[in-house]
Structures are given as C-alpha cells and as structure tokens.
Design a protein around this motif. Structure first.
Motif, PDB file in Angstrom:
ATOM      1  N   ASN A  10       0.817  -1.202   0.015  1.00 34.77           N
ATOM      2  CA  ASN A  10       0.022  -0.135  -0.041  1.00 34.77           C
ATOM      3  C   ASN A  10       1.004   1.318  -0.173  1.00 34.77           C
ATOM      4  OD1 ASN A  10      -2.777  -1.066   0.157  1.00 34.77           O
ATOM      5  ND2 ASN A  10      -2.055  -2.031   2.103  1.00 34.77           N
ATOM      6  N   ASP A  11       1.912   1.354   0.786  1.00 38.36           N
ATOM      7  CA  ASP A  11       2.665   2.476   1.017  1.00 38.36           C
ATOM      8  C   ASP A  11       4.147   2.449   0.738  1.00 38.36           C
ATOM      9  OD1 ASP A  11       3.488   1.068   3.078  1.00 38.36           O
ATOM     10  OD2 ASP A  11       2.871   2.364   4.693  1.00 38.36           O
ATOM     11  N   LEU A  12       4.324   1.316  -0.037  1.00 37.22           N
ATOM     12  CA  LEU A  12       5.751   0.821  -0.250  1.00 37.22           C
ATOM     13  C   LEU A  12       6.869   1.154   0.748  1.00 37.22           C
ATOM     14  CD1 LEU A  12       5.556   2.135  -3.933  1.00 37.22           C
ATOM     15  CD2 LEU A  12       5.041  -0.187  -3.231  1.00 37.22           C
ATOM     16  N   THR A  13       6.368   0.697   1.837  1.00 38.11           N
ATOM     17  CA  THR A  13       7.568   0.818   2.946  1.00 38.11           C
ATOM     18  C   THR A  13       7.976  -0.722   3.321  1.00 38.11           C
ATOM     19  OG1 THR A  13       5.875   0.800   4.810  1.00 38.11           O
ATOM     20  CG2 THR A  13       6.599   2.944   4.219  1.00 38.11           C
ATOM     21  N   ILE A  14       9.334  -0.622   3.991  1.00 41.99           N
ATOM     22  CA  ILE A  14       9.522  -2.065   4.229  1.00 41.99           C
ATOM     23  C   ILE A  14       9.198  -2.323   5.806  1.00 41.99           C
ATOM     24  CG2 ILE A  14      11.971  -3.361   5.055  1.00 41.99           C
ATOM     25  CD1 ILE A  14      13.511  -1.851   2.947  1.00 41.99           C
ATOM     26  N   GLU A  15       8.537  -3.481   5.724  1.00 45.07           N
ATOM     27  CA  GLU A  15       7.904  -3.877   7.033  1.00 45.07           C
ATOM     28  C   GLU A  15       8.799  -4.693   7.968  1.00 45.07           C
ATOM     29  OE1 GLU A  15       4.543  -3.875   8.203  1.00 45.07           O
ATOM     30  OE2 GLU A  15       4.771  -2.069   6.944  1.00 45.07           O
ATOM     31  N   THR A  16       9.688  -5.451   7.311  1.00 48.18           N
ATOM     32  CA  THR A  16      10.911  -6.388   7.990  1.00 48.18           C
ATOM     33  C   THR A  16      11.813  -6.723   7.049  1.00 48.18           C
ATOM     34  OG1 THR A  16      11.141  -8.365   9.652  1.00 48.18           O
ATOM     35  CG2 THR A  16       9.700  -8.308   7.957  1.00 48.18           C
ATOM     36  N   SER A  17      12.972  -6.944   7.616  1.00 47.67           N
ATOM     37  CA  SER A  17      14.221  -7.521   6.724  1.00 47.67           C
ATOM     38  C   SER A  17      15.043  -8.252   7.374  1.00 47.67           C
ATOM     39  CB  SER A  17      15.092  -6.044   6.459  1.00 47.67           C
ATOM     40  OG  SER A  17      14.622  -5.125   5.575  1.00 47.67           O
ATOM     41  N   TYR A  18      15.658  -9.112   6.646  1.00 45.42           N
ATOM     42  CA  TYR A  18      16.807 -10.246   7.067  1.00 45.42           C
ATOM     43  C   TYR A  18      17.854 -10.083   6.273  1.00 45.42           C
ATOM     44  CZ  TYR A  18      18.990 -14.821   7.609  1.00 45.42           C
ATOM     45  OH  TYR A  18      19.740 -15.732   7.962  1.00 45.42           O
ATOM     46  N   ILE A  19      19.027 -10.025   7.053  1.00 44.12           N
ATOM     47  CA  ILE A  19      20.278  -9.897   6.099  1.00 44.12           C
ATOM     48  C   ILE A  19      21.191 -11.400   6.311  1.00 44.12           C
ATOM     49  CG2 ILE A  19      22.573  -8.707   5.971  1.00 44.12           C
ATOM     50  CD1 ILE A  19      21.376  -6.147   6.973  1.00 44.12           C
ATOM     51  N   HIS A  20      21.667 -11.688   5.284  1.00 39.50           N
ATOM     52  CA  HIS A  20      22.551 -12.981   5.425  1.00 39.50           C
ATOM     53  C   HIS A  20      23.860 -12.622   4.727  1.00 39.50           C
ATOM     54  CE1 HIS A  20      22.477 -17.432   5.877  1.00 39.50           C
ATOM     55  NE2 HIS A  20      23.583 -17.293   5.044  1.00 39.50           N
ATOM     56  N   GLU A  21      24.943 -12.979   5.435  1.00 46.80           N
ATOM     57  CA  GLU A  21      26.205 -12.465   5.094  1.00 46.80           C
ATOM     58  C   GLU A  21      26.708 -13.471   3.827  1.00 46.80           C
ATOM     59  OE1 GLU A  21      28.623 -11.793   8.392  1.00 46.80           O
ATOM     60  OE2 GLU A  21      27.664 -10.200   9.301  1.00 46.80           O
ATOM     61  N   GLY A  22      27.403 -12.772   2.958  1.00 48.91           N
ATOM     62  CA  GLY A  22      28.195 -13.777   2.150  1.00 48.91           C
ATOM     63  C   GLY A  22      27.640 -14.286   1.016  1.00 48.91           C
ATOM     64  N   TYR A  23      26.497 -13.690   0.641  1.00 47.55           N
ATOM     65  CA  TYR A  23      25.609 -14.308  -0.652  1.00 47.55           C
ATOM     66  C   TYR A  23      25.462 -12.996  -1.555  1.00 47.55           C
ATOM     67  CZ  TYR A  23      24.876 -18.626   1.760  1.00 47.55           C
ATOM     68  OH  TYR A  23      25.275 -19.730   2.390  1.00 47.55           O
ATOM     69  N   ASN A  24      25.327 -13.232  -2.955  1.00 50.23           N
ATOM     70  CA  ASN A  24      25.358 -12.201  -3.714  1.00 50.23           C
ATOM     71  C   ASN A  24      24.444 -12.653  -5.146  1.00 50.23           C
ATOM     72  OD1 ASN A  24      27.155 -13.277  -5.521  1.00 50.23           O
ATOM     73  ND2 ASN A  24      28.954 -12.164  -4.446  1.00 50.23           N
TER      74      ASN A  24
END
Length: 260
Positions: free
Chosen positions: A235-249
């Motif tokens: 609806n408003d194009l905001t980030i609700e939650t995130s997860y970061i995993h190191e070492g992948y691209n």
C-alpha cells in the motif's frame, strides 16, 4: 515422462532460444532444439526476458537489441515452440521495435494477451504495455509511462489479486527505487503510479509476490557483501521487516506453489 522447458540463452551478444527436456523428477536430461535470432542483417541481443502468450505455443520476448544498425534499442519478438516435442520454429513470428534506448528489460503478463515491459531508458526507467494476438502478432505498444528515476537491473512483479504491479531498479548512486502502477488488464492502460527510494547501497533486486498486502524483495547490500531480504507493504511501499544474510550475492527468488 518429460516436461518441456523453454529457455532463452545469451551467448557472445547473440540471442539464442534453447528448448530442453525435463524428467518427472525435475532432472534436465536432454537438449531438444536451438534457434539463433536475427533481425535483418543483425543477430545482436542481450539481457533477454520472456513470457508465454496465454495457452498458446507462442512466447513474447523483449531484449536489448539492434535496429537499423543502432545498438541498445528496445526489441520485442514472438517465437513458436511446439508443445508436443519442444522444437522451435526457425523464424521469428513477429518483431517490433518500440523506439527507445533499452537496457535490462523485464516482462510480465497482464492478461493472456497483454504484457508489460519495464526497462532502463535513456533518461528514465520506463514501462510499456503490449498486445500479442493468439497467432503471435505483436501490436504496437498500447501505453507507456516514465518513472521519476532512471535505474538498471529492473524487475517487475504483479501484486497478488490486484491489477497492480511493482517495479524495482537500482539508481546510479546504488539506491534501490521501486514504483507501483495500476494497469487495466482489458486495455493495457496505465492508470496510476507512485515511486520512492526504498534502500541504499544495493544491487541486483528481484521481486516475488506474497499476497495482496505484501511483496518480497531480495537484493545485495554493502557492496555486494550481504544478501538482504525485505518485505514491502504494497500500500505505502515501505519496508515492514528485513533479514540480512552475509556472504551471498546476485540473488533470485521464487514462490513455491504447492498446488503445481
């Protein structure tokens, strides 16, 4: 039992279509056919993307191509791959030059015969809609919109159960931008649009539907050192939650459908 897959492959700036066989267990076990694209005297085509035309044997393809000797132009093609054996008809059914500088095109079905193409243009990131008939004929594009930012590595995903689409792209300062549009499935008309900057120090975004309210996006961050997966509020194009995993691209992301 074999299933037939259709895969466009880019080799040395020449666009190929390749069909392969897949067993019932998911193993890729045979090469079936190949077709090298040509347009006039040219066989140049990079960063292709494609989508099937409804329930037909035709495929709508967009790529960074060449037109009248000028490179990096937006080209669309239709080609036929036979459902019964996976062979490729050795000619383009139709082709259409849509008149713009074009990088990183991404396609998505709007309906059985209408399709959207999002891409980086000379000044803006753009989206155009096309109509493809059941016999593979391409009409000139129906509608077009320029987004307020110019970015590359575009991706496009439909918002589940809505006539809306989200487009993601990376700006020159490595910011992640997204745009949301409403598209009429009967006409291809683009009726509304909003855009915003979502995140920073990003690259290679890919989108995936979740439900009517949320879309998943995966991308690299911290100069490609980390994989970040975020949930976007549709609806408003905001980030609700995130997860970061190191070492992948260079991620990609798909929804597993249990009823397949």
């Amino acid at each position: 039992m074999k299933k037939l897959l259709f895969i466009p492959i880019f080799i040395l700036m020449i666009l190929f279509l390749t069909s392969i066989g897949q067993s019932a267990y998911g193993d890729i076990n045979s090469f079936i056919d190949e077709y090298k694209f040509t347009y006039g005297a040219y066989d140049y085509g990079i960063t292709p993307d494609f989508v099937k035309v409804g329930n037909t044997q035709y495929y709508f393809i967009a790529c960074n191509g060449v037109y009248l000797g000028v490179y990096n132009k937006g080209m669309t093609y239709t080609n036929k791959i036979y459902n019964n054996n996976g062979t490729i008809q050795k000619t383009n059914i139709d082709s259409y030059y849509f008149g713009d500088t074009c990088y990183y095109p991404k396609t998505h079905a709007i309906s059985n015969n209408r399709f959207a193409v999002a891409y980086k243009g000379s000044t803006y990131t753009k989206l155009k809609t096309f109509y493809v008939a059941d016999n593979g004929d391409i009409e000139s594009y129906n509608y077009s919109i320029n987004f307020p930012y110019q970015g590359e590595y575009t991706d496009i995903e439909k918002i589940y159960n809505r006539g809306q689409f989200i487009i993601s792209y990376i700006l020159s300062n490595d910011s992640l931008a997204i745009s949301k549009v409403a598209i009429n499935s009967n006409t291809g008309e683009i009726t509304s649009s909003i855009s915003k900057i979502l995140d920073y120090d990003c690259s290679y975004p890919h989108l995936c539907e979740i439900n009517e309210d949320y879309t998943l996006i995966a991308y690299n961050q911290n100069r490609d050192a980390d994989l970040k997966i975020s949930v976007i509020d549709n609806n408003d194009l905001t980030i609700e939650t995130s997860y970061i995993h190191e070492g992948y691209n260079n991620p990609d992301i798909y929804k597993i459908k249990t009823n397949m």
